[in-house]
Design a protein around this motif. Structure first.
Motif, mmCIF file in Angstrom:
data_model
loop_
_atom_site.group_PDB
_atom_site.id
_atom_site.type_symbol
_atom_site.label_atom_id
_atom_site.label_comp_id
_atom_site.label_asym_id
_atom_site.label_seq_id
_atom_site.Cartn_x
_atom_site.Cartn_y
_atom_site.Cartn_z
ATOM 1 N N GLU A 1 0.832 -1.212 0.000
ATOM 2 C CA GLU A 1 0.000 0.000 0.000
ATOM 3 C C GLU A 1 0.865 1.260 0.000
ATOM 4 O O GLU A 1 0.535 2.260 -0.650
ATOM 5 C CB GLU A 1 -0.936 0.000 1.203
ATOM 6 N N LYS A 2 1.991 1.221 0.718
ATOM 7 C CA LYS A 2 2.908 2.359 0.722
ATOM 8 C C LYS A 2 3.550 2.538 -0.649
ATOM 9 O O LYS A 2 3.774 3.668 -1.109
ATOM 10 C CB LYS A 2 3.990 2.176 1.793
ATOM 11 N N ALA A 3 3.850 1.434 -1.312
ATOM 12 C CA ALA A 3 4.449 1.504 -2.643
ATOM 13 C C ALA A 3 3.495 2.160 -3.639
ATOM 14 O O ALA A 3 3.894 3.014 -4.437
ATOM 15 C CB ALA A 3 4.835 0.103 -3.109
ATOM 16 N N ILE A 4 2.220 1.773 -3.590
ATOM 17 C CA ILE A 4 1.235 2.361 -4.508
ATOM 18 C C ILE A 4 1.036 3.844 -4.196
ATOM 19 O O ILE A 4 0.923 4.676 -5.106
ATOM 20 C CB ILE A 4 -0.107 1.614 -4.429
ATOM 21 N N ALA A 5 1.021 4.207 -2.925
ATOM 22 C CA ALA A 5 0.882 5.612 -2.555
ATOM 23 C C ALA A 5 2.063 6.435 -3.066
ATOM 24 O O ALA A 5 1.899 7.562 -3.546
ATOM 25 C CB ALA A 5 0.761 5.750 -1.035
ATOM 26 N N ASN B 1 2.963 3.874 -15.290
ATOM 27 C CA ASN B 1 2.614 2.467 -15.461
ATOM 28 C C ASN B 1 3.408 1.644 -14.464
ATOM 29 O O ASN B 1 4.620 1.802 -14.343
ATOM 30 C CB ASN B 1 2.956 2.005 -16.873
ATOM 31 N N LEU B 2 2.717 0.801 -13.741
ATOM 32 C CA LEU B 2 3.352 -0.114 -12.797
ATOM 33 C C LEU B 2 3.593 -1.443 -13.482
ATOM 34 O O LEU B 2 2.684 -2.030 -14.066
ATOM 35 C CB LEU B 2 2.441 -0.313 -11.578
ATOM 36 N N TRP B 3 4.857 -1.927 -13.403
ATOM 37 C CA TRP B 3 5.191 -3.240 -13.951
ATOM 38 C C TRP B 3 5.500 -4.172 -12.786
ATOM 39 O O TRP B 3 6.475 -3.985 -12.081
ATOM 40 C CB TRP B 3 6.382 -3.135 -14.891
ATOM 41 N N ALA B 4 4.633 -5.148 -12.579
ATOM 42 C CA ALA B 4 4.732 -6.030 -11.412
ATOM 43 C C ALA B 4 5.020 -7.465 -11.842
ATOM 44 O O ALA B 4 4.542 -7.936 -12.880
ATOM 45 C CB ALA B 4 3.434 -5.990 -10.612
ATOM 46 N N SER B 5 5.797 -8.161 -11.009
ATOM 47 C CA SER B 5 6.079 -9.570 -11.249
ATOM 48 C C SER B 5 4.871 -10.404 -10.823
ATOM 49 O O SER B 5 4.399 -10.290 -9.687
ATOM 50 C CB SER B 5 7.314 -9.999 -10.452
ATOM 51 N N VAL B 6 4.394 -11.239 -11.713
ATOM 52 C CA VAL B 6 3.237 -12.079 -11.406
ATOM 53 C C VAL B 6 3.536 -12.991 -10.222
ATOM 54 O O VAL B 6 2.686 -13.189 -9.351
ATOM 55 C CB VAL B 6 2.827 -12.904 -12.641
ATOM 56 N N ASP C 1 5.186 -10.358 -6.902
ATOM 57 C CA ASP C 1 4.517 -9.154 -6.409
ATOM 58 C C ASP C 1 3.015 -9.338 -6.227
ATOM 59 O O ASP C 1 2.224 -8.443 -6.544
ATOM 60 C CB ASP C 1 4.761 -7.988 -7.379
ATOM 61 N N ALA C 2 2.602 -10.477 -5.705
ATOM 62 C CA ALA C 2 1.165 -10.727 -5.541
ATOM 63 C C ALA C 2 0.515 -9.664 -4.660
ATOM 64 O O ALA C 2 -0.603 -9.205 -4.940
ATOM 65 C CB ALA C 2 0.943 -12.114 -4.949
ATOM 66 N N ASP C 3 1.193 -9.241 -3.591
ATOM 67 C CA ASP C 3 0.629 -8.225 -2.708
ATOM 68 C C ASP C 3 0.537 -6.875 -3.402
ATOM 69 O O ASP C 3 -0.427 -6.118 -3.209
ATOM 70 C CB ASP C 3 1.454 -8.112 -1.428
ATOM 71 N N ILE D 1 0.189 -6.403 -6.658
ATOM 72 C CA ILE D 1 -0.898 -6.511 -7.629
ATOM 73 C C ILE D 1 -2.246 -6.309 -6.941
ATOM 74 O O ILE D 1 -3.120 -5.590 -7.442
ATOM 75 C CB ILE D 1 -0.829 -7.872 -8.341
ATOM 76 N N ALA D 2 -2.411 -6.913 -5.775
ATOM 77 C CA ALA D 2 -3.667 -6.746 -5.031
ATOM 78 C C ALA D 2 -3.866 -5.286 -4.630
ATOM 79 O O ALA D 2 -4.982 -4.753 -4.726
ATOM 80 C CB ALA D 2 -3.656 -7.641 -3.793
ATOM 81 N N ALA D 3 -2.791 -4.631 -4.189
ATOM 82 C CA ALA D 3 -2.886 -3.227 -3.784
ATOM 83 C C ALA D 3 -3.181 -2.332 -4.987
ATOM 84 O O ALA D 3 -3.946 -1.353 -4.875
ATOM 85 C CB ALA D 3 -1.587 -2.789 -3.105
ATOM 86 N N ALA D 4 -2.595 -2.643 -6.123
ATOM 87 C CA ALA D 4 -2.852 -1.862 -7.334
ATOM 88 C C ALA D 4 -4.317 -1.969 -7.747
ATOM 89 O O ALA D 4 -4.956 -0.966 -8.097
ATOM 90 C CB ALA D 4 -1.946 -2.343 -8.465
ATOM 91 N N GLU D 5 -4.855 -3.178 -7.702
ATOM 92 C CA GLU D 5 -6.258 -3.359 -8.072
ATOM 93 C C GLU D 5 -7.182 -2.691 -7.073
ATOM 94 O O GLU D 5 -8.213 -2.105 -7.452
ATOM 95 C CB GLU D 5 -6.554 -4.851 -8.201
ATOM 96 N N ALA D 6 -6.812 -2.735 -5.793
ATOM 97 C CA ALA D 6 -7.622 -2.065 -4.768
ATOM 98 C C ALA D 6 -7.621 -0.557 -4.956
ATOM 99 O O ALA D 6 -8.599 0.127 -4.605
ATOM 100 C CB ALA D 6 -7.097 -2.416 -3.378
ATOM 101 N N ALA D 7 -6.537 -0.025 -5.527
ATOM 102 C CA ALA D 7 -6.426 1.417 -5.762
ATOM 103 C C ALA D 7 -7.095 1.840 -7.063
ATOM 104 O O ALA D 7 -7.094 3.026 -7.402
ATOM 105 C CB ALA D 7 -4.954 1.825 -5.778
#
Length: 257
Positions: A61-65, A79-84, A87-89, A91-97
């Motif tokens: 959450e801090k990373a997305i902020a 654009n955020l590039w995440a490892s499938v 970076d599961a957490d 990815i979840a935070a990005a979708e929540a945002a």
């Protein structure tokens, strides 16, 4: 060290190198994220107006902020590039945002130098060692930008003389009928290398030139001391790299606002 760790290290080093040599581009590091605000935002690339994680101990959450704050500060939506797999957490935070999932690419790695194909008689392979060869490298990418009705000057982000002649960069150009036709570069960082910016002019495709310059660049990095190499491939490029000996170790997915 895993291929994912090696990929993170080399891609972060590449992002810093590219940004360092383009006036106006800004790099930020905060909350375990490396973020780039490009002077010429372009497409949805791994390097232009992008963010990538380098410290997975920082809460997602801090990373997305941090990504949102940096983008707002510089007037860009990164654009955020995440490892499938790594970076599961995040990815979840990005979708929540509210970030939208986009294209997924393949992260691939190799632990030995690939065999460099023997070019045909009409092909000349040259390592970039001077400004003239650097200009030939840039010409390949500019031709593709012009063909796609895009700004050809966006290639200065990675195809400047300063980048291509850096001692840690192993760049190659393939000439077809004496004209620059394909190119690739590998960046060596410590004992790892990353393969980037592989391109072939449309008129020169189906001749194995992408495989030729890719293998030459990676082999150059191994000859200089690299013990492994990684890359991120599109669906079109992945079969080429498999034939060179690369294997998939994760997916790389793009998220954007």
């Amino acid at each position: 060290m895993t291929f994912l760790d090696q990929s993170d290290r080399t891609t972060l080093a590449a992002a810093r190198l590219f940004a360092e040599h383009e006036d106006g581009t800004v790099v930020g590091e905060d909350a375990g994220m490396l973020m780039v605000a490009s002077v010429r935002p372009f497409l949805r690339s791994l390097f232009y107006s992008s963010a990538r994680r380098f410290d997975r101990t920082v809460p997602a959450e801090k990373a997305i902020a941090a990504l949102q704050s940096f983008g707002a500060e510089h007037g860009q939506k990164l654009n955020l590039w995440a490892s499938v797999d790594g970076d599961a957490d995040l990815i979840a935070a990005a979708e929540a945002a509210g970030m939208a999932r986009g294209i997924e690419l393949e992260d691939m790695g190799i632990a030995s130098a690939p065999a460099v194909p023997t070019p045909g008689p009409e092909i000349e392979l040259a390592e970039v060692r001077d400004p003239e060869e650097a200009d030939a490298f840039a010409e390949v990418h500019r031709a593709l930008r012009i063909e796609a009705e895009q700004d050809p000057e966006t290639v200065t982000h990675f195809a400047s003389h300063a980048v291509l002649l850096d001692p840690h960069v192993h760049a190659f150009v393939a000439y077809f009928e004496r004209e620059p036709a394909a190119c690739a570069l590998a960046l060596r960082h410590e004992d790892s290398a990353g393969l980037y910016w592989v391109a072939t002019k449309t008129s020169a495709r189906k001749r194995g030139l992408g495989a030729l310059v890719s293998a030459a660049a990676v082999d150059g990095a191994f000859q200089a001391g690299a013990k492994s190499a990684t890359l991120t491939a599109t669906a079109l490029g992945a079969p080429v790299y498999r034939r060179l000996g690369f294997e998939r170790f994760s997916g790389r997915v793009r998220y954007s606002f």
